[in-house]
Design a protein around this motif. Structure first.
Motif, PDB file in Angstrom:
ATOM      1  N   GLN A 298      63.968  67.123 -10.849  1.00  0.00           N
ATOM      2  CA  GLN A 298      65.464  67.408 -10.982  1.00  0.00           C
ATOM      3  C   GLN A 298      65.689  68.151 -12.128  1.00  0.00           C
ATOM      4  N   VAL A 299      66.684  69.342 -11.918  1.00  0.00           N
ATOM      5  CA  VAL A 299      67.034  70.465 -13.159  1.00  0.00           C
ATOM      6  C   VAL A 299      68.548  69.969 -13.289  1.00  0.00           C
ATOM      7  N   LEU A 300      68.851  69.770 -14.660  1.00  0.00           N
ATOM      8  CA  LEU A 300      70.161  69.642 -15.270  1.00  0.00           C
ATOM      9  C   LEU A 300      70.490  70.774 -16.224  1.00  0.00           C
ATOM     10  N   VAL A 301      71.480  71.165 -16.166  1.00  0.00           N
ATOM     11  CA  VAL A 301      72.394  72.170 -17.056  1.00  0.00           C
ATOM     12  C   VAL A 301      72.996  71.440 -17.932  1.00  0.00           C
ATOM     13  N   THR A 302      72.694  71.891 -19.110  1.00  0.00           N
ATOM     14  CA  THR A 302      73.074  70.905 -20.338  1.00  0.00           C
ATOM     15  C   THR A 302      74.846  71.193 -20.758  1.00  0.00           C
ATOM     16  N   GLY A 303      75.253  72.310 -20.213  1.00  0.00           N
ATOM     17  CA  GLY A 303      76.540  72.702 -20.448  1.00  0.00           C
ATOM     18  C   GLY A 303      77.662  71.975 -19.371  1.00  0.00           C
ATOM     19  N   ASP A 304      76.966  71.414 -18.188  1.00  0.00           N
ATOM     20  CA  ASP A 304      77.854  70.843 -17.196  1.00  0.00           C
ATOM     21  C   ASP A 304      78.754  69.709 -17.765  1.00  0.00           C
ATOM     22  N   GLU A 305      80.013  69.431 -17.054  1.00  0.00           N
ATOM     23  CA  GLU A 305      80.847  68.625 -17.729  1.00  0.00           C
ATOM     24  C   GLU A 305      80.326  67.072 -17.584  1.00  0.00           C
ATOM     25  N   ASN A 306      79.525  66.624 -16.690  1.00  0.00           N
ATOM     26  CA  ASN A 306      78.961  65.353 -16.709  1.00  0.00           C
ATOM     27  C   ASN A 306      77.819  65.249 -16.817  1.00  0.00           C
ATOM     28  N   TYR A 307      76.951  66.222 -17.694  1.00  0.00           N
ATOM     29  CA  TYR A 307      75.653  66.087 -17.997  1.00  0.00           C
ATOM     30  C   TYR A 307      75.061  64.809 -18.393  1.00  0.00           C
ATOM     31  N   GLN A 308      76.018  64.266 -19.435  1.00  0.00           N
ATOM     32  CA  GLN A 308      75.287  63.119 -19.890  1.00  0.00           C
ATOM     33  C   GLN A 308      75.194  61.894 -19.011  1.00  0.00           C
ATOM     34  N   GLN A 309      76.027  61.832 -18.077  1.00  0.00           N
ATOM     35  CA  GLN A 309      76.011  60.908 -17.099  1.00  0.00           C
ATOM     36  C   GLN A 309      74.903  61.269 -16.214  1.00  0.00           C
TER      37      GLN A 309
ATOM     38  N   ALA B 165      69.047  62.688 -30.228  1.00  0.00           N
ATOM     39  CA  ALA B 165      69.746  61.668 -30.072  1.00  0.00           C
ATOM     40  C   ALA B 165      70.501  61.466 -28.626  1.00  0.00           C
ATOM     41  N   ARG B 166      71.066  62.721 -28.388  1.00  0.00           N
ATOM     42  CA  ARG B 166      71.845  62.490 -27.163  1.00  0.00           C
ATOM     43  C   ARG B 166      70.877  62.481 -25.703  1.00  0.00           C
ATOM     44  N   SER B 167      69.657  62.622 -25.983  1.00  0.00           N
ATOM     45  CA  SER B 167      68.815  62.642 -24.734  1.00  0.00           C
ATOM     46  C   SER B 167      68.323  60.985 -24.885  1.00  0.00           C
ATOM     47  N   LEU B 168      67.938  60.543 -25.768  1.00  0.00           N
ATOM     48  CA  LEU B 168      67.335  59.343 -25.921  1.00  0.00           C
ATOM     49  C   LEU B 168      68.623  57.961 -25.544  1.00  0.00           C
ATOM     50  N   LYS B 169      69.930  58.614 -25.806  1.00  0.00           N
ATOM     51  CA  LYS B 169      70.821  57.945 -25.473  1.00  0.00           C
ATOM     52  C   LYS B 169      70.802  57.452 -24.078  1.00  0.00           C
ATOM     53  N   ALA B 170      70.575  58.497 -23.192  1.00  0.00           N
ATOM     54  CA  ALA B 170      70.528  58.373 -21.899  1.00  0.00           C
ATOM     55  C   ALA B 170      69.257  57.784 -21.285  1.00  0.00           C
ATOM     56  N   MET B 171      68.210  57.363 -22.047  1.00  0.00           N
ATOM     57  CA  MET B 171      66.900  57.012 -21.561  1.00  0.00           C
ATOM     58  C   MET B 171      66.781  55.347 -21.591  1.00  0.00           C
ATOM     59  N   PRO B 172      65.969  54.781 -20.958  1.00  0.00           N
ATOM     60  CA  PRO B 172      66.042  53.380 -20.920  1.00  0.00           C
ATOM     61  C   PRO B 172      65.356  52.841 -22.229  1.00  0.00           C
ATOM     62  N   ASN B 173      65.498  51.535 -22.449  1.00  0.00           N
ATOM     63  CA  ASN B 173      64.940  51.165 -23.785  1.00  0.00           C
ATOM     64  C   ASN B 173      63.488  51.273 -23.622  1.00  0.00           C
ATOM     65  N   GLY B 174      62.924  51.316 -25.048  1.00  0.00           N
ATOM     66  CA  GLY B 174      61.478  51.443 -25.205  1.00  0.00           C
ATOM     67  C   GLY B 174      61.037  52.848 -24.923  1.00  0.00           C
ATOM     68  N   SER B 175      61.791  53.871 -24.813  1.00  0.00           N
ATOM     69  CA  SER B 175      61.420  55.118 -24.667  1.00  0.00           C
ATOM     70  C   SER B 175      60.923  55.788 -25.860  1.00  0.00           C
TER      71      SER B 175
ATOM     72  N   LEU C 138      72.316  62.929 -16.592  1.00  0.00           N
ATOM     73  CA  LEU C 138      70.947  62.699 -17.251  1.00  0.00           C
ATOM     74  C   LEU C 138      70.714  61.000 -17.309  1.00  0.00           C
ATOM     75  N   GLN C 139      71.658  60.308 -17.512  1.00  0.00           N
ATOM     76  CA  GLN C 139      71.407  58.960 -17.576  1.00  0.00           C
ATOM     77  C   GLN C 139      71.104  58.243 -16.229  1.00  0.00           C
ATOM     78  N   ASP C 140      71.698  58.821 -15.087  1.00  0.00           N
ATOM     79  CA  ASP C 140      71.612  58.324 -13.839  1.00  0.00           C
ATOM     80  C   ASP C 140      69.988  58.817 -13.474  1.00  0.00           C
ATOM     81  N   ALA C 141      69.673  59.990 -13.729  1.00  0.00           N
ATOM     82  CA  ALA C 141      68.339  60.704 -13.514  1.00  0.00           C
ATOM     83  C   ALA C 141      67.006  59.768 -14.317  1.00  0.00           C
ATOM     84  N   CYS C 142      67.391  59.177 -15.470  1.00  0.00           N
ATOM     85  CA  CYS C 142      66.392  58.585 -16.223  1.00  0.00           C
ATOM     86  C   CYS C 142      66.213  57.050 -15.610  1.00  0.00           C
ATOM     87  N   GLN C 143      67.447  56.409 -15.108  1.00  0.00           N
ATOM     88  CA  GLN C 143      67.208  55.003 -14.320  1.00  0.00           C
ATOM     89  C   GLN C 143      66.493  55.471 -12.872  1.00  0.00           C
TER      90      GLN C 143
END
Length: 353
Positions: free
Chosen positions: A205-216, A240-250, A218-223
């Motif tokens: 999956q490819v994500l563009v960091t400037g997209d409006e809903n990027y953080q959400q 910090a932003r990336s780790l916030k979207a990732m599961p515990n223990g990442s 990313l979180q959905d993809a990580c899950q």
């Protein structure tokens, strides 16, 4: 190839000009000089440089922000391909004489944007004839980093990887190698024009960091893919932003700092997540890995990477091959357009081998 007694007394190369002026371009931070060829110390070899690329780490070093102290007057450039012409390094050094090698600069010594270079013998890896000088010059820094990062992620039990700066040469290598190992990749990029290419390389999956809903997203993809390893070339807020979207223990493996900041530390980490979510942060620096490893460990890594090159899994995108005369302009282009591909310097282009 000239016999050692006919080696030039002085050699040309690009040296570093230190400056606190943040407005200077990369080309304004170097100058072409000539200086005396030093004598070999024990454990060193002399290499005639055939090709040497520009890497992001070189640009950071020109700014004086790399892990190695920037010293005015030293030749710069961390990576190259060349022919070993003389050695003072025991059995392995004698074995290398006359062979074409991929090499890294010896920390604290002259770099490789020069006609000749001196480095430690165990920083030289013989390369197969099937790989061109230009591709061989890029064999160590990016491909070896890609392989080491993916294998570290596998050791951490990763089923999927998040990687930023995914359109970089390391990022592309990670995608190719991870795909060959059955590891999913969530590739994060700033410019959506690279998305199709990364999908073709095998990105899940490819994500563009400037997209409006990027953080959400990313979180959905990580899950969805249970991505628990971040390969971080950007640092600062992105960690910090990336780790916030990732599961515990990442775990974040930080191997670069591409963020355009003058902060000499350049790190922002989610302290609460480290404490309460078992988030871990570690670093990777290829120069330390090679320096700590035995010759045979590095040789095996080199052989693995070369097999990936000859099989087509790895290939470095090259934008332009230049000589001393055209290097400055090409260097500035690379500094502003890294995803276009590497700039390769051929310091002995007018001499042949």
């Amino acid at each position: 190839m000239k016999p050692i007694e006919q080696m030039p007394i002085s050699i040309k190369g690009f040296s570093l000009k230190l400056s606190d002026d943040a407005s200077l371009t990369s080309s304004q931070r170097i100058e072409l000089i000539s200086k005396k060829l030093p004598e070999l110390r024990k454990g060193q070899v002399l290499v005639k440089i055939l090709a040497s690329p520009v890497n992001p780490s070189d640009l950071v070093h020109l700014l004086g922000k790399y892990g190695l102290k920037a010293e005015s007057g030293l030749f710069v450039g961390f990576e190259a391909c060349g022919i070993v012409v003389h050695a003072n390094a025991g059995f392995y050094g004698k074995y290398l004489v006359g062979k074409r090698v991929a090499l890294s600069a010896q920390p604290g010594h002259d770099g490789l944007w020069a006609q000749y270079a001196i480095t430690k013998a165990n920083y030289c890896l013989p390369v197969t004839d099937a790989i061109s000088d230009e591709q061989a010059s890029t064999l160590i820094v990016n491909p070896c980093t890609s392989v080491c990062l993916v294998e570290r992620a596998i050791a951490l039990g990763a089923k999927a990887i998040v990687l930023n700066a995914a359109a970089s040469q390391v990022g592309k290598g990670v995608i190719r190698y991870a795909t060959s190992k059955g590891i999913s990749t969530i590739a994060c990029i700033r410019n959506k024009q690279h998305a199709e290419q990364l999908i073709e390389l095998g990105a899940t999956q490819v994500l563009v960091t400037g997209d409006e809903n990027y953080q959400q997203i990313l979180q959905d993809a990580c899950q969805k893919y249970q991505a628990k390893v971040l390969l971080d070339a950007v640092a600062a807020e992105d960690t910090a932003r990336s780790l916030k979207a990732m599961p515990n223990g990442s775990t974040a493996i930080i191997y670069g700092r591409l963020t355009e900041t003058h902060d000499p530390f350049g790190g922002i980490f989610p302290v609460a997540d480290v404490i309460f979510r078992d988030i871990k942060i570690e670093g990777f620096w290829l120069a330390k890995y090679i320096g700590d490893a035995s010759i045979w460990q590095v040789y095996r890594l080199s052989q693995k990477v070369q097999r990936l090159f000859t099989s087509g899994v790895f290939k470095t995108d090259i934008h332009k091959v230049v000589d001393f005369k055209d290097f400055a302009q090409a260097l500035d282009h690379y500094a502003n357009n890294k995803s276009d591909g590497k700039v390769i310097l051929k310091p002995n282009a007018d001499e042949g081998r």
